[in-house]
Write an enzyme that holds these catalytic residues in place. Structure first.
Site, short mmCIF file in Angstrom:
data_model
loop_
_atom_site.label_atom_id
_atom_site.label_comp_id
_atom_site.label_asym_id
_atom_site.label_seq_id
_atom_site.Cartn_x
_atom_site.Cartn_y
_atom_site.Cartn_z
CE LYS A 10 1.03 1.22 4.36
NZ LYS A 10 1.61 2.90 4.95
CG ASP A 136 -0.34 0.43 7.98
OD1 ASP A 136 -1.62 1.05 8.74
OD2 ASP A 136 0.42 0.32 7.96
#
Length: 289
Positions: A10, A136
């Site tokens: 990401k 995350d």
């Protein structure tokens, strides 16, 4: 039985950090999206009741420090699973790069073990479990594009960003996320307009998306690590449309709309940085098979 899972990296298109929370974490507000740079996990059931993690990358731990190991341990404990599993991680995402490689591996392990052990958990349930492993992991369970708040575990999914190329360059240094947060002062930075970024993405406005990039942690990391600042300046000089550091660093990414520019920027960066990648933005959510 063998399960294969993809674990995409990401990037943070917008990252704002507010005050410290009672639990010791910082309150964050960030827009994250997935890119087409991914680790791959192979999960195989074992006769012996144990968790085995292996990788060709010597920087990836094979014990309880590994987040994929922690994911397997969490599921075994929570659901009373008395079966063993082998998790083989083929790394493509650079380690300790600010790209959530370890978190994405944990998320892929959760999704894969959900299938392997027939737990029938939803992505939301897996994301809730992932929040116990790392901030995350919840986002990485779902993938796609989202606004993340709290310590990163509260997600609001948003549209897929405009299609573009992403160039990433990681210098050969490690960044201490804890030290970056220690030195961060919310009163001394220009905070990004997160809402403007969301609106740009929803409108598929590439130019506005580029103009809305922002990461308050750059104010610390660029001072601590001049190499990161140098890569950022070079990427701009080579012609990327917009450039930003991802997470707490040290990876810097550039957005490029037209493929014709990608190779030139890639080649320019390869002149002084070994770990350079040219990939597409994915931005679409995972689905349970």
């Amino acid at each position: 039985m063998r399960i294969l899972e993809k674990a995409p990296a990401k990037i943070n298109l917008s990252l704002d950090v507010h005050g410290k929370r009672p639990d010791g974490y910082h309150e964050v507000e960030m827009v994250m999206t997935t890119i087409d740079l991914a680790d791959r996990l192979e999960l195989t059931e074992l006769d012996k009741d144990e968790i085995r993690v292996s990788s060709h990358n010597r920087f990836v731990p094979d014990d309880q420090r590994n987040l994929a190991y922690q994911a397997a341990k969490l599921l075994k404990t929570r659901f009373g699973i008395q079966k063993g599993v082998s998790i083989v991680i083929t790394k493509a995402i650079p380690v300790a790069a600010g790209l959530a490689g370890g978190s994405s591996d944990a998320a892929a392990a959760l999704r894969g073990l959900n299938r392997l052990w027939k737990l029938n958990l939803t992505l939301d349930e897996l994301a809730e479990l992932g929040a116990e492993i790392g901030s995350d992991v919840s986002f990485c369970v779902h993938g796609g594009t989202a606004l993340a708040t709290g310590r990163g575990e509260k997600l609001k999914h948003i549209a897929t960003p405009p299609h573009c190329w992403v160039i990433l360059a990681k210098p050969v240094i490690g960044v201490s996320t804890a030290e970056v947060y220690r030195q961060y002062d919310a009163s001394k930075v220009e905070h990004p307009n997160v809402q403007r970024m969301i609106e740009a993405i929803e409108a598929k406005n590439y130019k506005e998306m580029c103009g809305s990039l922002g990461n308050v942690l750059e104010s610390v990391t660029l001072k601590m690590y001049p190499e990161v600042d140098m890569i950022k300046r070079q990427m701009k000089r080579f012609g990327a449309d917009a450039v930003l550091m991802s997470g707490s660093g040290p990876t810097v990414f550039g957005l490029i709309q037209y493929e014709s520019k990608v190779q030139r920027i890639y080649n320019g960066l390869r002149g002084f940085c070994d770990q350079v990648y040219a990939v597409r933005m994915i931005g679409e959510q995972n689905a349970l098979d």
